[in-house]
Design a protein around this motif. Structure first.
Motif, PDB file in Angstrom:
ATOM      1  N   ALA A  18       0.836  -1.212   0.000  1.00 57.37           N
ATOM      2  CA  ALA A  18       0.000   0.000   0.000  1.00 57.37           C
ATOM      3  C   ALA A  18       0.864   1.253   0.000  1.00 57.37           C
ATOM      4  O   ALA A  18       0.603   2.206  -0.736  1.00 57.37           O
ATOM      5  CB  ALA A  18      -0.918  -0.004   1.213  1.00 57.37           C
ATOM      6  N   ARG A  21       2.353   1.777  -3.361  1.00 52.32           N
ATOM      7  CA  ARG A  21       1.342   2.209  -4.319  1.00 52.32           C
ATOM      8  C   ARG A  21       1.064   3.702  -4.203  1.00 52.32           C
ATOM      9  O   ARG A  21       0.852   4.375  -5.182  1.00 52.32           O
ATOM     10  CB  ARG A  21       0.041   1.430  -4.086  1.00 52.32           C
ATOM     11  N   ALA A  24       3.071   5.571  -6.529  1.00 55.16           N
ATOM     12  CA  ALA A  24       3.142   5.190  -7.944  1.00 55.16           C
ATOM     13  C   ALA A  24       3.045   6.438  -8.808  1.00 55.16           C
ATOM     14  O   ALA A  24       2.108   7.225  -8.672  1.00 55.16           O
ATOM     15  CB  ALA A  24       2.013   4.229  -8.291  1.00 55.16           C
ATOM     16  N   PRO A  47      -2.128   5.568 -12.109  1.00 49.32           N
ATOM     17  CA  PRO A  47      -2.261   4.230 -11.533  1.00 49.32           C
ATOM     18  C   PRO A  47      -2.668   4.288 -10.068  1.00 49.32           C
ATOM     19  O   PRO A  47      -2.505   5.318  -9.404  1.00 49.32           O
ATOM     20  CB  PRO A  47      -0.843   3.661 -11.670  1.00 49.32           C
ATOM     21  N   ASP A  48      -3.196   3.193  -9.572  1.00 48.39           N
ATOM     22  CA  ASP A  48      -3.478   3.043  -8.133  1.00 48.39           C
ATOM     23  C   ASP A  48      -4.331   4.180  -7.600  1.00 48.39           C
ATOM     24  O   ASP A  48      -3.944   4.875  -6.665  1.00 48.39           O
ATOM     25  CB  ASP A  48      -2.166   2.946  -7.349  1.00 48.39           C
ATOM     26  N   GLY A 105      -8.898   0.844 -11.112  1.00 49.24           N
ATOM     27  CA  GLY A 105      -7.813   1.340 -10.260  1.00 49.24           C
ATOM     28  C   GLY A 105      -6.740   2.049 -11.053  1.00 49.24           C
ATOM     29  O   GLY A 105      -5.882   2.732 -10.488  1.00 49.24           O
ATOM     30  N   THR A 106      -6.786   1.906 -12.361  1.00 53.35           N
ATOM     31  CA  THR A 106      -5.883   2.654 -13.236  1.00 53.35           C
ATOM     32  C   THR A 106      -6.739   3.382 -14.267  1.00 53.35           C
ATOM     33  O   THR A 106      -7.674   2.795 -14.819  1.00 53.35           O
ATOM     34  CB  THR A 106      -4.901   1.715 -13.962  1.00 53.35           C
TER      35      THR A 106
END
Ligand SMILES: [Zn+2]
Length: 624
Positions: A18, A21, A24, A47-48, A105-106
């Motif tokens: 996490a 991420r 990211a 992303p993320d 999520g992206t």
């Protein structure tokens, strides 16, 4: 990679997923499939981003430019995808926003963008270059401000474009990074066939700072090197005011000059670079290099004043609206004052009495006394590249915060020198502001201690040890609408103002018409010419569009009018005329005195010793 760094990357690999991420990076890929048609393609990947809909924005404002813009207007062929390439349909909750729901999520968006406007704010693309201001070019996603950014430029096939930018370099010359969105948005990038000249300058502690001039123009290496040698002198002189350079996070400060003939004249400051666009400026000539130096001296002062000594209203910058601040009279006006002063100190120009020109222009402005320096600063979103359809009265209610601020800088500088027997000057004030508000290191792209108006007042009290003086100066000239006594202040450095001339508040253009003359053009548009407040014309009840039929009982003609308004101050002129709806009126115009507009520097041998000493301390080099 060092051993310590290798150990650190191992630790990073072992961090919970996490946390990794959360960092990211947002990535951008920029391509120019058809530069001859002036558009760019941008692919942005976020992303993320969790599961909630993601709001993807185009900016409405750009650092250093104060009006609101809708950069989204130039976007076309916008498409959104999830991380596996499945197309999504964004909704449009606002004109500058695409809301992307149903992603995995992206979110990846691809869009094209028109731009052929190379200046300090917009986007310009053609076969010679890409002139990229980031807010005008790149979408961003709400809530990801602190994500690092990774950007790759793909120059057109066969081009020899390189990048000039304050973005952080990588080993690949087309691949850059930024630590966060604020830094990225402040990092304009010129892609072109560039000529580069680099130099180092040590600061007062012997630390070397690295500088680059990167120029897109027809000038050759020797021309750019000749300019760089002069820029180095300016840079030294500016550093001497503050005592040190700030750290330039990517390792260098970059002067980016885009001199194509179809650029718009502009110059814009950024944290570790400045972006100058100037059509027709020819670096092969001494005159062209001097024009460039004029802009560079101003923009480089912003390294301290506004980029790091920063008003709270600009920090952090909000890209969704116009950003308002109390203090452009300081951020821009004091910078405007120092630009030519530092060129003079560096021995690159001879200002003569020109040191006083902006002060006197501001003092003579019709708008002086109408709005305070703070209120003028708050007008910037309506003045700086702003567009309005309706008529405005700026000719009598607005004086530029550059001009007004420069006049306040001159007044404060000369007041400090006189009042404190040459022990204090504006340099000391700027240095104190740097130490109190500018030099604190924090996250690159952010200023950790932005100032308030009260902070500036308190700093002046601290510098002088005289709270009453600081309060009086701010109350009268910053918060208030008074004009400093320039006639007196300028005599302390041997500059005298011109004598008073007859004046009525303009004068307005006049047009001969059947049966009289009209104040204004033949077919005056509303607001075309307005009598300045408190001017003799205003007091007589005259304004643009009025028609005069008689002057002192004789038929009104342009010649008779010109003769009447040149009479001695105090002369009364009887006028009869018609309003624009044809209604008659009579009035008396009392000729007034023109506020001082011109100024003369005393000959060197006419200066007193005190004047000569102060002039030398003021205009002389401070570089040890
Ligand atoms: Zn500026």
């Amino acid at each position: 990679m060092t051993k310590a760094a290798a150990a650190l990357s191992l630790v990073l690999l072992l961090l919970p997923a996490a946390a990794a991420r959360a960092q990211a990076p947002v990535t951008y890929v920029v391509t120019f499939p058809e530069p001859e048609h002036h558009w760019v393609q941008v692919e942005a990947t976020f992303p993320d981003v969790g599961t909630a809909p993601l709001d993807v924005h185009m900016s409405r404002s750009s650092p250093g430019r104060y009006a609101a813009h809708d950069f989204a207007k130039n976007v076309f062929a916008f498409a959104a995808y999830n991380g596996r390439g499945r197309a999504l349909t964004p909704s449009r909750p606002g004109v500058d926003v695409w809301r992307v729901a149903g992603h995995d999520g992206t979110v990846r968006v691809v869009y094209r963008l028109f731009g052929d406007h190379a200046d300090g704010t917009y986007l310009g693309v053609d076969t010679t270059h890409a002139h990229l201001n980031m807010p005008a070019t790149f979408v961003w996603a709400a809530g990801l401000d602190l994500r690092p950014i990774d950007v790759r430029f793909t120059p057109p096939a066969g081009s020899n474009w390189r990048a000039a930018t304050q973005l952080y370099p990588t080993e690949d010359p087309t691949h850059f990074t930024a630590p966060n969105l604020q830094y990225f948005m402040d990092s304009p990038t010129e892609l072109a066939n560039l000529v580069t000249s680099a130099f180092d300058v040590p600061d007062a502690r012997g630390q070397r700072a690295h500088f680059r001039l990167m120029v897109h123009s027809s000038a050759g290496q020797s021309d750019v090197d000749a300019l760089a040698a002069r820029v180095a002198r300016v840079v030294r002189e500016e550093m001497a005011v503050f005592g040190e350079f700030p750290p330039y996070e990517p390792g260098h400060y970059t002067f980016i000059l885009d001199l194509v003939g179809w650029a718009e004249p502009d110059a814009m400051e950024h944290r570790n670079s400045t972006y100058i666009s100037s059509p027709g400026l020819d670096l092969r000539t001494e005159d062209g290099r001097l024009q460039a130096l004029d802009m560079i001296a101003h923009e480089f002062f912003h390294v301290w004043n506004v980029e790091r000594i920063r008003p709270a209203g600009l920090e952090p910058f909000d890209f969704t609206r116009a950003n308002v601040t109390c203090c452009l009279w300081l951020a821009e006006g004091f910078t405007e004052y120092y630009g030519p002063l530092l060129l003079e100190r560096a021995g690159l120009i001879d200002l003569g009495a020109g040191v006083a020109s902006e002060a006197l222009e501001a003092a003579a402005s019709a708008a002086r006394g109408v709005r305070s320096a703070v209120e003028i600063s708050e007008q910037a979103p309506f003045a700086d590249a702003a567009v309005a359809n309706d008529v405005n009265d700026r000719s009598r209610t607005y004086v530029s915060y550059y001009t007004l601020g420069a006049s306040i800088a001159l007044a404060l500088d000369l007041t400090l020198r006189e009042r404190f027997d040459d022990r204090l000057s504006l340099d000391d004030y700027m240095r104190l502001l740097w130490q109190k508000f500018g030099r604190h290191e924090g996250r690159p792209g952010y200023v950790s201690m932005p100032y308030s108006l009260k902070d500036l007042r308190d700093a002046l009290a601290e510098l002088t040890g005289d709270r009453a003086f600081a309060d009086d100066f701010f109350t009268r000239y910053i918060d208030g609408r008074e004009t400093p006594d320039f006639a007196h202040l300028l005599t302390t450095v041997g500059v005298s103002s011109s004598g008073r001339e007859p004046w009525i508040g303009g004068p307005p253009p006049v047009t001969m018409e059947a049966g009289g003359i009209r104040l204004g053009s033949a077919d005056p548009r509303p607001g075309e010419w307005l009598a300045p407040f408190d001017s003799p014309l205003y007091t007589a009840g005259l304004d643009g569009g009025d028609r005069l039929v008689s002057i002192d009982g004789e038929a009104a003609t342009p010649a008779r009018w010109q003769q009447a308004i040149r009479r001695a101050p105090g002369t009364r002129v009887s006028l009869a005329g018609l309003r624009r709806d044809g209604r008659p009126f009579t009035t008396t115009l009392v000729i007034g005195e023109r506020p001082a507009e011109t100024h003369v520097m005393a000959a060197p041998d006419a200066l007193t010793d005190a004047q000569r000493r102060r002039l030398t301390a003021w205009l002389g080099s401070r570089v040890p």
